[in-house]
Scaffold this motif. Structure first.
Motif, PDB file in Angstrom:
ATOM      1  N   CYS A   1     108.763  35.154  78.888  1.00  0.00           N
ATOM      2  CA  CYS A   1     108.830  33.715  78.676  1.00  0.00           C
ATOM      3  C   CYS A   1     108.394  33.369  77.256  1.00  0.00           C
ATOM      4  CB  CYS A   1     107.894  32.989  79.635  1.00  0.00           C
ATOM      5  SG  CYS A   1     108.011  33.532  81.324  1.00  0.00           S
ATOM      6  N   ASP A   2     109.152  32.505  76.619  1.00  0.00           N
ATOM      7  CA  ASP A   2     108.743  32.059  75.293  1.00  0.00           C
ATOM      8  C   ASP A   2     107.650  30.998  75.368  1.00  0.00           C
ATOM      9  OD1 ASP A   2     110.303  33.836  74.014  1.00  0.00           O
ATOM     10  OD2 ASP A   2     112.035  32.517  73.849  1.00  0.00           O
ATOM     11  N   ASN A   3     107.364  30.554  76.584  1.00  0.00           N
ATOM     12  CA  ASN A   3     106.234  29.648  76.784  1.00  0.00           C
ATOM     13  C   ASN A   3     105.442  30.216  77.968  1.00  0.00           C
ATOM     14  OD1 ASN A   3     104.531  27.500  76.694  1.00  0.00           O
ATOM     15  ND2 ASN A   3     105.907  26.116  77.827  1.00  0.00           N
ATOM     16  N   ALA A   4     104.883  31.398  77.730  1.00  0.00           N
ATOM     17  CA  ALA A   4     104.390  32.194  78.847  1.00  0.00           C
ATOM     18  C   ALA A   4     103.049  31.723  79.377  1.00  0.00           C
ATOM     19  CB  ALA A   4     104.273  33.646  78.416  1.00  0.00           C
ATOM     20  N   PRO A   5     102.957  31.469  80.670  1.00  0.00           N
ATOM     21  CA  PRO A   5     101.693  31.016  81.253  1.00  0.00           C
ATOM     22  C   PRO A   5     100.607  32.099  81.220  1.00  0.00           C
ATOM     23  CG  PRO A   5     103.539  30.718  82.777  1.00  0.00           C
ATOM     24  CD  PRO A   5     104.024  31.546  81.667  1.00  0.00           C
ATOM     25  N   CYS A   6     101.013  33.365  81.247  1.00  0.00           N
ATOM     26  CA  CYS A   6     100.011  34.436  81.262  1.00  0.00           C
ATOM     27  C   CYS A   6      99.245  34.495  79.952  1.00  0.00           C
ATOM     28  CB  CYS A   6     100.695  35.768  81.530  1.00  0.00           C
ATOM     29  SG  CYS A   6     102.057  36.110  80.410  1.00  0.00           S
TER      30      CYS A   6
ATOM     31  N   GLY B   1     110.047  37.519  70.293  1.00  0.00           N
ATOM     32  CA  GLY B   1     110.181  36.928  71.618  1.00  0.00           C
ATOM     33  C   GLY B   1     109.716  37.810  72.747  1.00  0.00           C
ATOM     34  N   LEU B   2     108.986  38.875  72.435  1.00  0.00           N
ATOM     35  CA  LEU B   2     108.485  39.739  73.501  1.00  0.00           C
ATOM     36  C   LEU B   2     107.113  39.269  73.938  1.00  0.00           C
ATOM     37  CD1 LEU B   2     109.322  43.295  72.131  1.00  0.00           C
ATOM     38  CD2 LEU B   2     110.592  41.970  73.792  1.00  0.00           C
ATOM     39  N   ASN B   3     106.893  39.325  75.238  1.00  0.00           N
ATOM     40  CA  ASN B   3     105.567  39.058  75.765  1.00  0.00           C
ATOM     41  C   ASN B   3     104.833  40.392  75.722  1.00  0.00           C
ATOM     42  OD1 ASN B   3     104.150  39.057  78.865  1.00  0.00           O
ATOM     43  ND2 ASN B   3     103.551  37.514  77.401  1.00  0.00           N
ATOM     44  N   GLN B   4     103.919  40.544  74.774  1.00  0.00           N
ATOM     45  CA  GLN B   4     103.302  41.842  74.521  1.00  0.00           C
ATOM     46  C   GLN B   4     102.078  42.045  75.394  1.00  0.00           C
ATOM     47  OE1 GLN B   4     103.662  42.493  69.980  1.00  0.00           O
ATOM     48  NE2 GLN B   4     102.482  40.640  70.239  1.00  0.00           N
ATOM     49  N   MET B   5     101.821  43.303  75.690  1.00  0.00           N
ATOM     50  CA  MET B   5     100.644  43.643  76.474  1.00  0.00           C
ATOM     51  C   MET B   5      99.926  44.773  75.741  1.00  0.00           C
ATOM     52  SD  MET B   5      99.107  42.959  79.346  1.00  0.00           S
ATOM     53  CE  MET B   5      97.456  43.595  79.234  1.00  0.00           C
ATOM     54  N   ALA B   6      98.730  44.475  75.241  1.00  0.00           N
ATOM     55  CA  ALA B   6      97.957  45.512  74.549  1.00  0.00           C
ATOM     56  C   ALA B   6      96.940  46.076  75.532  1.00  0.00           C
ATOM     57  CB  ALA B   6      97.270  44.932  73.320  1.00  0.00           C
ATOM     58  N   TYR B   7      97.244  47.273  76.038  1.00  0.00           N
ATOM     59  CA  TYR B   7      96.418  47.836  77.113  1.00  0.00           C
ATOM     60  C   TYR B   7      94.985  48.052  76.663  1.00  0.00           C
ATOM     61  CZ  TYR B   7     101.126  48.984  78.556  1.00  0.00           C
ATOM     62  OH  TYR B   7     102.447  48.907  78.863  1.00  0.00           O
ATOM     63  N   ASN B   8      94.827  48.529  75.437  1.00  0.00           N
ATOM     64  CA  ASN B   8      93.483  48.902  74.997  1.00  0.00           C
ATOM     65  C   ASN B   8      92.637  47.680  74.681  1.00  0.00           C
ATOM     66  OD1 ASN B   8      95.671  49.043  73.171  1.00  0.00           O
ATOM     67  ND2 ASN B   8      94.240  49.542  71.538  1.00  0.00           N
ATOM     68  N   ARG B   9      93.267  46.514  74.766  1.00  0.00           N
ATOM     69  CA  ARG B   9      92.513  45.298  74.541  1.00  0.00           C
ATOM     70  C   ARG B   9      92.151  44.628  75.870  1.00  0.00           C
ATOM     71  NH1 ARG B   9      93.408  41.553  69.431  1.00  0.00           N
ATOM     72  NH2 ARG B   9      91.633  40.233  69.814  1.00  0.00           N
ATOM     73  N   CYS B  10      92.903  44.974  76.912  1.00  0.00           N
ATOM     74  CA  CYS B  10      92.750  44.309  78.207  1.00  0.00           C
ATOM     75  C   CYS B  10      91.411  44.667  78.839  1.00  0.00           C
ATOM     76  CB  CYS B  10      93.891  44.757  79.123  1.00  0.00           C
ATOM     77  SG  CYS B  10      93.787  44.098  80.781  1.00  0.00           S
ATOM     78  N   VAL B  11      90.739  43.635  79.367  1.00  0.00           N
ATOM     79  CA  VAL B  11      89.476  43.889  80.046  1.00  0.00           C
ATOM     80  C   VAL B  11      89.610  43.717  81.549  1.00  0.00           C
ATOM     81  CG1 VAL B  11      88.052  43.298  78.070  1.00  0.00           C
ATOM     82  CG2 VAL B  11      88.696  41.508  79.683  1.00  0.00           C
ATOM     83  N   GLY B  12      90.815  43.434  82.007  1.00  0.00           N
ATOM     84  CA  GLY B  12      91.064  43.436  83.444  1.00  0.00           C
ATOM     85  C   GLY B  12      90.594  42.220  84.214  1.00  0.00           C
ATOM     86  N   THR B  13      90.688  41.046  83.620  1.00  0.00           N
ATOM     87  CA  THR B  13      90.292  39.864  84.394  1.00  0.00           C
ATOM     88  C   THR B  13      91.346  39.489  85.426  1.00  0.00           C
ATOM     89  OG1 THR B  13      91.352  38.360  82.867  1.00  0.00           O
ATOM     90  CG2 THR B  13      89.056  38.875  82.441  1.00  0.00           C
ATOM     91  N   ARG B  14      92.588  39.902  85.206  1.00  0.00           N
ATOM     92  CA  ARG B  14      93.737  39.632  86.072  1.00  0.00           C
ATOM     93  C   ARG B  14      94.077  38.137  86.118  1.00  0.00           C
ATOM     94  NH1 ARG B  14      90.474  42.245  89.602  1.00  0.00           N
ATOM     95  NH2 ARG B  14      90.839  40.730  91.254  1.00  0.00           N
ATOM     96  N   TYR B  15      93.558  37.363  85.190  1.00  0.00           N
ATOM     97  CA  TYR B  15      93.942  35.940  85.145  1.00  0.00           C
ATOM     98  C   TYR B  15      95.441  35.818  84.927  1.00  0.00           C
ATOM     99  CZ  TYR B  15      88.978  34.882  84.267  1.00  0.00           C
ATOM    100  OH  TYR B  15      87.625  34.779  84.345  1.00  0.00           O
ATOM    101  N   CYS B  16      95.974  36.714  84.070  1.00  0.00           N
ATOM    102  CA  CYS B  16      97.387  36.624  83.714  1.00  0.00           C
ATOM    103  C   CYS B  16      98.267  36.803  84.946  1.00  0.00           C
ATOM    104  CB  CYS B  16      97.740  37.654  82.642  1.00  0.00           C
ATOM    105  SG  CYS B  16      97.243  39.321  83.056  1.00  0.00           S
ATOM    106  N   ALA B  17      97.913  37.793  85.785  1.00  0.00           N
ATOM    107  CA  ALA B  17      98.714  38.050  86.985  1.00  0.00           C
ATOM    108  C   ALA B  17      98.681  36.843  87.897  1.00  0.00           C
ATOM    109  CB  ALA B  17      98.194  39.274  87.713  1.00  0.00           C
ATOM    110  N   ASN B  18      97.520  36.240  87.950  1.00  0.00           N
ATOM    111  CA  ASN B  18      97.361  35.074  88.794  1.00  0.00           C
ATOM    112  C   ASN B  18      98.197  33.907  88.299  1.00  0.00           C
ATOM    113  OD1 ASN B  18      96.247  34.043  91.039  1.00  0.00           O
ATOM    114  ND2 ASN B  18      94.144  34.093  90.329  1.00  0.00           N
ATOM    115  N   ASN B  19      98.396  33.859  86.997  1.00  0.00           N
ATOM    116  CA  ASN B  19      99.084  32.718  86.410  1.00  0.00           C
ATOM    117  C   ASN B  19     100.569  32.957  86.211  1.00  0.00           C
ATOM    118  OD1 ASN B  19      98.278  30.135  85.826  1.00  0.00           O
ATOM    119  ND2 ASN B  19      98.425  30.450  83.611  1.00  0.00           N
ATOM    120  N   CYS B  20     101.018  34.164  86.537  1.00  0.00           N
ATOM    121  CA  CYS B  20     102.438  34.475  86.328  1.00  0.00           C
ATOM    122  C   CYS B  20     103.255  33.944  87.495  1.00  0.00           C
ATOM    123  CB  CYS B  20     102.651  35.971  86.193  1.00  0.00           C
ATOM    124  SG  CYS B  20     104.394  36.414  86.130  1.00  0.00           S
TER     125      CYS B  20
END
Lengths: 359, 1041
Positions: free
Chosen positions: B845-850, B865-884
């Motif tokens: 999404c170009d207006n991504a809720p996550c 236009g890519l929704n990037q995911m930097a694994y080594n930065r993620c702390v695992g709150t899972r807010y993004c999954a909840n908001n997707c």
């Protein structure tokens, strides 16, 4: 300029010629004009000094330079006459003097002064408070030395904790980083001899650098391209090269290869990146036209290879923020970003985004 | 009532995903609201953790800080080991592709094998193939994992004891000679062999040992079809089909898009005429009569659920309908139903451009089917008789008798597993049995000697899937273990002497796993001696096919031409005598699952975890039952039933309710219940259905509840976009009919205009990022073409190192697939609902809720236009999954692939973190550790490498340079990826279509994936009736008007 064959020992050559031929300065200049423009003609004319010089250097002819103007020749002569050998530079003693007073120092002094004022003021209020209390006849606890006060203890604890976490965070940031890493390699291989003195192009051995992700450690057959002929090195003799021959299965006497006795050379990897970083040499060297030395340092001066850069993300970013993309030289960039043909940094086309290197 | 509202009501269908949802939307709503199916923490899996308190926390904190500090002192010393003599074509870090062939006894595919540093890591389709056209299936994609299977047999064995090749050869050679001398039979038992060289080799073997008999059978039998074709054409072989030339397709219980005969080939062909060109709208018409709900039926325009017995009657009736049109002979039959009459009419209208296929295991009905095709003039047009070599198997009855009489001296089993799929064949009755199995299986365990063969990625071979169309198989890695290709074993036993050590050692050279070095590609070190199977194949080709070996090997395929042999003519072999027993109650239908096939892939964790397209169940087989029948009986999902057949065989399996299955039928998938895969955790998954029979349906089974139940690992209700009540109003599925395309376009335009208006009401005016500079990656997915086969899911798994989690974790909604195929039922009809498959992956999404909710900016947007995911930065709150809103983000609850530094985080029931299994990992993609979020990256590694390739050549990027893994695997070209800033790109063309819509566009996510609405080739009336709206049409309109 002092060594032979980097041209004749040039220092003092003007005077030498003038004195040997017994000429005036002007006559020497006109002789030199002829000599430099076409030395062969001077030799052919039977000039005694010229023939002697020619013989001294095993009759190597000097290239004729007929296109040089008088001014150019004069400039060269002038340079030789006025040449002074460079003095080894001592510590730049004068550099600090003229500079503005470092702001850090001011701040430090200011901080110390403020802390002192704060301390004095606190003593003063303390004393005033006591006087007040005495006046009012309240009972006053005996004064403790400052190092026994609660405030002091708190300050010390905060200070120690701060220092500890500062130390911890810097150590943590440095985790897995090894700038200056300089391991002993199984073969005493010197980049200084190969790339420095012998001027071998990096890409001659590191063949993958323009074609793929890895620059590639050269396979033994690349070593053998030259070392079939060069059997001993200037420093280690034939000891180290024997290991290369063993790896290639090469018999130096019979000059034959044997497939049975081969075995790869287990080099120690110097530049290590974490698994979550994607780095591609082709992108940087072939497309970006970055010099090897930009990241790897003066490899041609290293006997033992050493990690020059920290290879930290901040270090990568610094370059991506300042380096220009070679837009005009590449159709892909040109077609995509024709509006900014020059002065466009890597960052401006997304070169600092996470998923350019982490995926 | 305005015109618009009429429009709206017609296209706003009820869509639902599960029966529970249909019947009790409140419960399903609750389910949908619950992001994580189970409460935290996952303590039951971590053993017994001690009670902890604040002090313990501080202790652990201190300990871990000092541990980290200590760990920092130790930097591992990495070695960089170059080649001694680098092969010219190999550059470390650059992938090579080798053309090869996949053939597992049931599916043929011409492939390219991607190798990185000598390791095959991914299978791609070979575009030069005229048969599979560069496309693949889930099974083909998953086959690369079999190479690194821990259940592989690593050396020859006598019983359970490892022995040397010399000992095995000596013993087997003398047994062969004894059998020969004693007049006993030597039987080579195999599945269908499509390799001409192997067949020639078997003939040579027969010359050496004249008592040799070659018995061929197919795990899932095609006997009936072969017999019928023998009667019709005089040769016992199947026709090749050309669905791309057919405009009317009628199927009877033949799942030709999923499992029947050659699914990759047929799906690719089928899709050709199913693409809707908006300028010239014309698609083929597909009517499917079937008992179970298959992906073929789901793709059909009209699907008629009939039990096999009724289906056969319908086939008879169809024959008579066509015969009366063609003036042909009538056969005894029941009167035609309206559906059959309709089908006959349409078939007759497209004579020579139609196909009738049937999957009934009854030669009489296969012959009826042949006669129909003949009357329609399809032979020579859409079907070439006696052209396909993909099934040649016969019966094993004679072998059984020989075994019973003790006539078999030596039983050799190549590429087959009779102990599992032909339980009636008693291997132990042969004086000596030899299995050539690659991985452990039931037959290998039961045989006297096991002479393990190479994996197909280590082998030389050839194939002739159709007459005159050849392909080659070449090794892409040196053999990992001390194995020998079975053809080489035969060659060795044909020699009187033991193998001399001077023979090139490729085949006999043991290469232990840990010593596999980067220079180990088999191609570079091909054996050259004259007596290997490699040289045999090469010689065979030089003599019989072509001398241009190198170009054939490079291309992987070679077409010799027709060879001048004409296709045999159709003949009516006497009168048809049709004996249809009256129905005797329940019919058991044996079927195959798209990912498991006939069972030789059921030890593949990737394929086991791939959800079945229809039931969305993983890790199990079950008894499927019509939903309405179950309701009548009061049977519920997961109740275990005992199914007993007349032959006394019975299995106990849980029930699974399927809307759209014919009443009175029970479906059980073959391929499960494997007992000896060599990996304990993959044994005994489900139950073996081969005990009932080898294909088709079995009459008169009894089905009774056992009183027990088992929870199935279904993914259907995980990650739902919304529940039934709200789905109707949300833009998820759009569908229409061919005769009302304008209505569909109008509806899509109307809703999209409305959404656009809504989305423009923002307080951040002018904020919109346009992505005009550089690239802007987008994707288009055609719901009309997607057949739900799941090839994309497995391709993505292989490409992106997606882990396998296992049954228990799937039950908790922890499956990790980056691309899932949502299966929606549509309409108010539960008897025979419409099915729509919707591949769902990160919409970028170009207006991504996550992105807005990540506290550490681990997920953010790129300038492309890519929704990037930097694994080594993620702390695992899972807010993004909840908001997707699309529910496409996956959280690593454990360390599945051994990426973590803490060994206790690992969860690896299938040994996917072992060194051998990890060889399949793609080195260009990070292996994620525990506690990070992951999701589809649009195959960013492919984007980057595609761009780099163009840059290195100094040329602009061309459309098609970059294909995502899902796109390149998709057999129906349903997925198109590209740069939307390239005005001429294919993806732009598709996104501009009138059918294009975005899923839940109304929530203003501005997604990068457009979906093309599904269009069925049927009339509006049929659509409304099908959806169950016609009887309540008036009320329906009122409701929405």
């Amino acid at each position: 300029m002092q060594k032979r064959v980097t041209g004749p020992p040039l220092i003092g050559s003007f005077e030498k010629i003038r004195d040997a031929k017994g000429l005036t300065d002007d006559e020497t200049v006109s002789w030199l004009m002829k000599w430099i423009r076409n030395s062969a003609a001077v030799i052919a004319s039977g000039d005694e000094y010229a023939v002697a010089l020619y013989d001294e250097y095993n009759q190597q002819p000097m290239d004729a330079q007929p296109t040089l103007t008088d001014d150019e020749v004069l400039a060269v002569i002038d340079y030789i006459r006025s040449y002074e050998p460079p003095v080894a530079e001592g510590p730049a003693a004068t550099s600090a003097g003229g500079d503005a007073f470092p702001s850090k120092t001011i701040l430090l002094i200011l901080a110390v002064v403020l802390i002192l004022i704060a301390l004095i003021l606190s003593r003063v209020t303390n004393a005033l408070g006591r006087i007040q209390a005495e006046k009012e006849g309240r009972k006053v606890a005996p004064e403790k030395p400052f190092y026994q006060t609660r405030k002091f203890a708190t300050l010390v604890i905060i200070g120690v904790t701060a220092v500890f976490f500062w130390w911890l965070s810097t150590r943590a940031i440095d985790l897995q980083r090894q700038q200056g890493y300089e391991p002993d390699q199984p073969i005493w291989f010197s980049h200084k001899i190969h790339a420095g003195i012998n001027q071998i192009d990096c890409k001659y051995c590191h063949v993958g650098v323009e074609r793929g992700k890895q620059a590639t450690i050269p396979s033994v057959n690349i070593c053998m391209n030259c070392h079939r002929s060069i059997r001993s090195g200037p420093v280690t003799g034939s000891n180290e090269l024997a290991k290369v021959f063993a790896a290639a299965g090469y018999d130096t006497i019979q000059q034959t290869y044997s497939l049975e006795s081969t075995g790869p050379i287990e080099w120690i990897r110097v530049h290590n990146l974490p698994d979550h970083v994607y780095f591609n040499h082709q992108q940087h060297v072939k497309v970006g036209k970055i010099e090897c030395q930009t990241c790897h340092g003066p490899v041609e001066e290293m006997d033992v290879l050493k990690q020059h850069a920290p290879l930290s993300m901040g270090w990568c970013m610094d370059c991506h923020r300042t380096e220009d993309v070679k837009v005009a030289e590449n159709r892909l960039y040109y077609n995509q970003h024709y509006e900014h043909p020059e002065g466009m940094t890597v960052e401006m086309i997304g070169g600092t985004e996470c998923q350019k290197c982490h995926y | 009532m305005s015109k618009v509202s009429l429009l709206m009501s017609e296209f706003k269908h009820t869509v639902w995903q599960s029966i529970e949802e249909f019947e009790d939307s409140k419960l399903a709503e609750q389910h949908a609201q619950n992001e994580f199916l189970e409460e935290l923490p996952l303590l039951q899996d971590m053993g017994s953790l001690p009670e902890s308190n604040r002090r313990d926390f501080l202790k652990y904190l201190g300990f871990s800080v000092s541990a980290a500090a200590l760990a920092a002192c130790e930097m591992p010393v990495n070695k960089s080991i170059p080649f001694v003599d680098r092969p010219e074509e190999m550059i470390p870090g650059v992938a090579n592709y080798y053309a090869s062939t996949f053939w597992d006894g049931s599916q043929y595919c011409s492939i390219l094998v991607k190798t990185r540093d000598g390791r095959p890591i991914k299978i791609e389709g070979n575009r030069m193939s005229g048969i599979t056209s560069g496309k693949t299936s889930a099974i083909v994609q998953g086959s690369v994992l079999g190479l690194y299977d821990l259940g592989r047999i690593r050396q020859p064995m006598q019983g359970k004891n490892p022995i040397t090749w010399d000992d095995a050869d000596a013993a087997i050679r003398s047994s062969l000679q004894d059998a020969e001398a004693g007049g006993k039979k030597i039987v080579l038992l195999s599945n269908t062999i499509i390799s001409p060289s192997t067949k020639a080799l078997i003939e040579d073997f027969k010359t050496k040992y004249p008592t040799t008999e070659h018995v061929t059978y197919d795990a899932v039998s095609y006997d009936a079809m072969l017999d019928a074709n023998e009667r019709s054409f005089g040769t016992r072989s199947l026709p090749s089909y050309h669905f791309d030339k057919a405009w009317t397709i009628v199927g009877f219980d033949a799942d030709f898009l999923g499992t029947w005969l050659s699914p990759v080939e047929f799906a690719t062909q089928y899709a050709t005429n199913r693409k809707l060109d908006e300028k010239d709208p014309k698609i083929s018409r597909h009517i499917q009569f079937e008992s179970l709900l298959t992906i073929t039926g789901a793709s059909a325009d009209t699907r008629v659920p009939v039990a096999p017995l009724d289906g056969m009657r319908a086939l008879q009736a169809l024959h008579n309908e066509i015969a009366s049109l063609a003036g042909g002979e009538q056969i005894p039959s029941v009167p035609a139903s309206p559906e059959v009459k309709e089908a006959a009419k349409e078939l007759w209208a497209s004579q020579g451009q139609s196909i009738v296929v049937c999957g009934y295991a009854n030669p009489m009905f296969q012959e009826v089917c042949n006669r129909i095709n003949n009357m329609l003039g399809n032979y020579g047009q859409t079907m070439i008789p006696a052209n396909s070599h993909l099934r040649q198997g016969g019966s094993v009855q004679a072998l059984e008798e020989d075994l019973d009489k003790g006539n078999v001296g030596v039983l050799l089993m190549a590429d087959c597993n009779p102990a599992y799929d032909r339980p009636s064949v008693d291997i132990s009755k042969a004086a000596m049995s030899v299995s050539f199995a690659t991985s452990f299986n039931e037959s290998a365990i039961a045989s006297t000697y096991c002479c393990p063969s190479h994996h197909f990625l280590e082998s030389w071979n050839d194939a002739e899937p159709r007459s005159g169309e050849y392909s080659l198989q070449q090794p892409t890695i040196r053999p990992l273990f001390n194995t020998r290709q079975w053809q080489d074993s035969l060659l060795s036993w044909m020699r009187d002497e033991a193998v001399s050590p001077a023979e090139p050692a490729l085949d006999t050279n043991a290469v232990a796993v840990d010593s596999v070095v980067v220079d180990s590609v088999g191609v570079a070190t091909a054996p050259t001696a004259a007596n290997t199977y490699y040289s045999y194949v090469k010689n065979y080709w030089a003599v019989n096919i072509t001398t241009e070996w190198d170009s054939a090997l490079h291309n992987g395929v070679f077409i010799l031409g027709s060879g001048g042999t004409e296709a045999p003519a159709f003949r009516e072999a006497g009168a048809l005598t049709i004996n249809l027993n009256p129905s005797s109650g329940n019919e058991l239908v044996l079927y195959q699952k798209v990912a498991i096939g006939s069972g030789n892939h059921s030890d593949n964790p990737w394929l086991q975890e791939m959800p079945d397209p229809i039931s969305r169940a993983t890790w199990d087989n079950y008894v499927t039952i019509s939903q309405s029948e179950a309701k009548e009986k009061g049977w519920k999902l997961g109740r275990i039933v005992k199914v007993t057949a007349d032959n006394g065989y019975s299995v106990e399996l849980p029930l699974l309710l399927v809307p759209g299955q014919a009443k009175g039928t029970y479906g059980i998938a073959c391929g499960y219940g494997r007992a000896a895969t060599g990996k304990p955790n993959l044994d005994d998954i489900g139950a073996n259905a081969f005990g009932f029979g080898t294909s088709g349906s079995i009459m008169g089974v009894t089905v009774e509840l056992t009183g027990e139940k088992r929870k199935l690992a279904q993914t259907q209700t995980h990650h739902v976009l919304s529940s039934k009540g709200r789905l109707k109003d949300r833009t998820i599925i759009r569908e229409g009919t061919m005769d009302n395309l304008d209505g569909l376009y109008g509806f899509i335009k109307h809703t999209r205009d409305e959404f656009k208006h809504l989305n423009e009401q923002t307080i951040y005016k002018g904020f919109k990022h346009k992505y005009e500079d550089g690239h802007h990656w987008k994707m288009s997915i055609d719901l009309g073409s997607c057949i739900g086969c799941g090839a994309c899911t497995i391709a993505c798994q292989a490409e992106n190192n997606v882990p396998v989690v296992g049954r228990r974790e799937v039950q908790r909604g922890h499956e990790m697939h980056w691309i899932r195929i949502d299966r929606y039922y549509s309409g108010d009809n539960t008897e025979n609902p419409d099915v729509v498959f919707q591949p769902m992956l990160c919409q970028h999404c170009d207006n991504a809720p996550c992105e807005n909710v990540c506290p550490v900016s681990a997920t953010n947007h790129s300038s492309e236009g890519l929704n990037q995911m930097a694994y080594n930065r993620c702390v695992g709150t899972r807010y993004c999954a909840n908001n997707c809103p699309y529910k496409v983000r996956r959280f690593n609850w454990f360390d599945y692939l051994g990426a973590d530094v803490f060994p206790s985080n690992i969860h690896d029931p299938f040994d996917m973190a072992e060194d051998l299994s990890r060889m399949v990992l793609n080195p260009d993609v990070t292996v994620r550790a525990r506690g990070v979020m992951e999701k589809c990256s649009f195959c960013v590694q492919r984007i980057q490498s595609g761009k780099l390739q163009a840059k290195a050549q100094g040329r602009p990027l061309a459309d098609g340079d970059i294909e995502t893994a899902c796109m390149s695997a998709c057999p129906t070209h349903a997925i198109t990826f590209g740069d939307s800033n390239d005005r001429d790109s294919k993806v732009n063309e598709l996104l501009d279509q009138k059918r294009n819509y975005f899923v839940i566009e109304e929530v203003n996510t501005d997604p990068s994936i457009g979906y093309l609405a599904k269009v069925r080739n049927r009339t509006r009336e049929e659509e409304l009736e099908q959806k169950g709206y016609l009887q309540e049409h008036g009320q329906h309109n009122e409701h929405h008007g």
